[in-house]
Design a protein around this motif. Structure first.
Motif, mmCIF file in Angstrom:
data_model
loop_
_atom_site.group_PDB
_atom_site.id
_atom_site.type_symbol
_atom_site.label_atom_id
_atom_site.label_comp_id
_atom_site.label_asym_id
_atom_site.label_seq_id
_atom_site.Cartn_x
_atom_site.Cartn_y
_atom_site.Cartn_z
ATOM 1 N N VAL A 74 -9.404 -3.826 -7.146
ATOM 2 C CA VAL A 74 -8.121 -3.948 -6.539
ATOM 3 C C VAL A 74 -8.055 -4.418 -5.307
ATOM 4 C CG1 VAL A 74 -6.233 -2.314 -6.295
ATOM 5 C CG2 VAL A 74 -7.400 -1.914 -8.235
ATOM 6 N N ASP A 75 -6.995 -5.271 -4.916
ATOM 7 C CA ASP A 75 -6.659 -5.740 -3.685
ATOM 8 C C ASP A 75 -5.811 -4.977 -3.166
ATOM 9 O OD1 ASP A 75 -6.331 -7.143 -1.378
ATOM 10 O OD2 ASP A 75 -5.893 -9.198 -2.457
ATOM 11 N N TRP A 76 -6.371 -3.961 -2.214
ATOM 12 C CA TRP A 76 -5.424 -2.999 -1.812
ATOM 13 C C TRP A 76 -4.577 -3.466 -0.340
ATOM 14 C CZ3 TRP A 76 -4.903 1.065 -4.649
ATOM 15 C CH2 TRP A 76 -5.720 1.644 -5.579
ATOM 16 N N ASP A 77 -4.981 -4.676 -0.079
ATOM 17 C CA ASP A 77 -4.195 -5.333 0.981
ATOM 18 C C ASP A 77 -2.929 -5.583 0.543
ATOM 19 O OD1 ASP A 77 -6.092 -4.914 3.006
ATOM 20 O OD2 ASP A 77 -6.835 -6.622 2.670
ATOM 21 N N LYS A 78 -2.984 -6.068 -0.915
ATOM 22 C CA LYS A 78 -1.458 -6.520 -1.524
ATOM 23 C C LYS A 78 -0.810 -5.653 -2.567
ATOM 24 C CE LYS A 78 -3.252 -11.322 -1.139
ATOM 25 N NZ LYS A 78 -4.447 -11.056 -0.761
ATOM 26 N N TRP A 79 -1.541 -4.743 -2.632
ATOM 27 C CA TRP A 79 -1.091 -3.556 -3.648
ATOM 28 C C TRP A 79 0.089 -2.804 -3.294
ATOM 29 C CZ3 TRP A 79 -2.719 -3.109 -8.672
ATOM 30 C CH2 TRP A 79 -2.352 -1.960 -9.415
ATOM 31 N N VAL A 80 0.976 -2.751 -4.123
ATOM 32 C CA VAL A 80 2.236 -1.639 -4.151
ATOM 33 C C VAL A 80 2.321 -0.861 -5.454
ATOM 34 C CG1 VAL A 80 3.586 -3.077 -2.552
ATOM 35 C CG2 VAL A 80 3.919 -3.428 -4.836
ATOM 36 N N ASP A 81 2.878 0.297 -5.494
ATOM 37 C CA ASP A 81 3.171 1.085 -6.584
ATOM 38 C C ASP A 81 4.213 0.566 -7.297
ATOM 39 O OD1 ASP A 81 0.789 2.830 -6.240
ATOM 40 O OD2 ASP A 81 1.776 4.095 -4.760
ATOM 41 N N GLU A 82 4.112 0.971 -8.665
ATOM 42 C CA GLU A 82 5.173 0.363 -9.511
ATOM 43 C C GLU A 82 6.469 0.698 -8.935
ATOM 44 O OE1 GLU A 82 6.583 0.327 -14.268
ATOM 45 O OE2 GLU A 82 4.789 1.720 -13.431
ATOM 46 N N LEU B 212 4.714 -9.056 1.767
ATOM 47 C CA LEU B 212 3.436 -9.650 1.634
ATOM 48 C C LEU B 212 3.427 -11.133 2.492
ATOM 49 C CD1 LEU B 212 0.977 -9.739 0.075
ATOM 50 C CD2 LEU B 212 1.975 -11.207 -1.832
ATOM 51 N N ASP B 213 2.452 -11.116 3.308
ATOM 52 C CA ASP B 213 2.289 -12.463 4.324
ATOM 53 C C ASP B 213 1.336 -13.176 3.569
ATOM 54 O OD1 ASP B 213 1.975 -13.965 6.319
ATOM 55 O OD2 ASP B 213 0.767 -12.635 7.637
ATOM 56 N N LEU B 214 1.871 -14.307 3.424
ATOM 57 C CA LEU B 214 1.020 -15.249 2.725
ATOM 58 C C LEU B 214 0.476 -16.223 3.709
ATOM 59 C CD1 LEU B 214 3.290 -16.060 -0.588
ATOM 60 C CD2 LEU B 214 1.162 -14.437 -0.190
ATOM 61 N N GLY B 215 0.911 -16.055 4.908
ATOM 62 C CA GLY B 215 -0.074 -16.889 5.866
ATOM 63 C C GLY B 215 0.274 -18.314 6.099
ATOM 64 N N GLY B 216 1.266 -18.735 5.668
ATOM 65 C CA GLY B 216 1.742 -20.201 5.572
ATOM 66 C C GLY B 216 0.763 -20.859 4.510
ATOM 67 N N MET B 217 0.299 -20.315 3.609
ATOM 68 C CA MET B 217 -0.628 -21.031 2.540
ATOM 69 C C MET B 217 0.180 -22.047 1.950
ATOM 70 S SD MET B 217 -2.820 -18.291 0.913
ATOM 71 C CE MET B 217 -3.426 -17.083 1.738
ATOM 72 N N ASP B 218 -0.408 -23.297 1.575
ATOM 73 C CA ASP B 218 0.187 -24.242 0.779
ATOM 74 C C ASP B 218 -0.044 -24.162 -0.616
ATOM 75 O OD1 ASP B 218 1.333 -26.884 0.179
ATOM 76 O OD2 ASP B 218 -0.557 -27.821 0.570
ATOM 77 N N PHE B 219 0.868 -23.793 -1.322
ATOM 78 C CA PHE B 219 0.446 -23.552 -3.004
ATOM 79 C C PHE B 219 0.777 -24.921 -3.499
ATOM 80 C CE2 PHE B 219 0.688 -19.436 -1.415
ATOM 81 C CZ PHE B 219 -0.382 -18.709 -2.006
#
Length: 199
Positions: free
Chosen positions: A103-111, A120-127
């Motif tokens: 589990v990625d606890w840095d991105k996890w939220v409960d339902e 959620l900080d995506l850090g300026g990623m180019d997708f």
């Protein structure tokens, strides 16, 4: 023989986040099928070891809307769920997830706290979209933009203000200490001084 990279995951009602942790990966290939099959392969390390991964996801995904970012240390995927429902787990089947899936606890939220991407900080990623990638093409294309978005070190201004402002600097005597004769320091030429014990 291939190895398995470490995989971290988290989810929202409409998305699944999968991060494949594989620093300095080369020839990374990701294939996502609408039925929920996630395939990954790459080489990494000084010996160019082969890493492969096949995950049978809990449910179907929308390949056209899913996105991927290949970075220096990891491959980050945002998979759009076909149905906007909370998954009980990442993988199909009754068995326990493999040891390399965590589990990625840095991105996890409960339902009950799910608000989409929220903070959620995506850090300026180019997708890039999975659907329009046609065999993944040049996956390192957005790396320059991602690296350019990384700022310098913050918090350095605390060193600008010095306590010794306005203090006068004095010049030493004409003789430097190294030029002094032993007699001036109270040490005779045949006399040795013992070093004091350190604490």
């Amino acid at each position: 023989m291939s190895r398995h990279p470490e995989v971290k995951w988290a989810q929202r009602t409409d998305k699944v986040f999968i991060t494949v942790l594989l620093p300095d990966s080369k020839n990374a290939k990701v294939n996502l099928e609408p039925e929920g099959v996630f395939n990954f392969s790459a080489t990494a390390g000084t010996d160019n070891n082969t890493y492969e991964l096949k995950l049978d996801l809990f449910d179907k995904v929308n390949v056209e809307e899913s996105k991927i970012n290949v970075g220096v240390r990891s491959i980050f995927c945002i998979l759009e769920k076909a149905e906007k429902v909370w998954w009980k787990k990442l993988l199909r089947g009754d068995g326990k997830a493999p040891h390399y899936v965590k589990v990625d606890w840095d991105k996890w939220v409960d339902e009950d706290e799910d608000k989409g991407l929220g903070d959620l900080d995506l850090g300026g990623m180019d997708f890039s979209n999975f659907g329009g990638m046609g065999g993944m093409g040049d996956m390192m294309g957005g790396m320059g933009d991602m690296m350019g978005g990384m700022g310098g070190m913050g918090g350095m201004d605390e060193f600008e203000d010095s306590d010794d402002e306005g203090q006068e600097v004095t010049k030493p005597d004409d003789k430097a200490e190294g030029d002094a004769k032993p007699e001036e320091h109270g040490i005779g030429s045949s006399e040795k001084k013992e070093a004091e014990p350190s604490t």
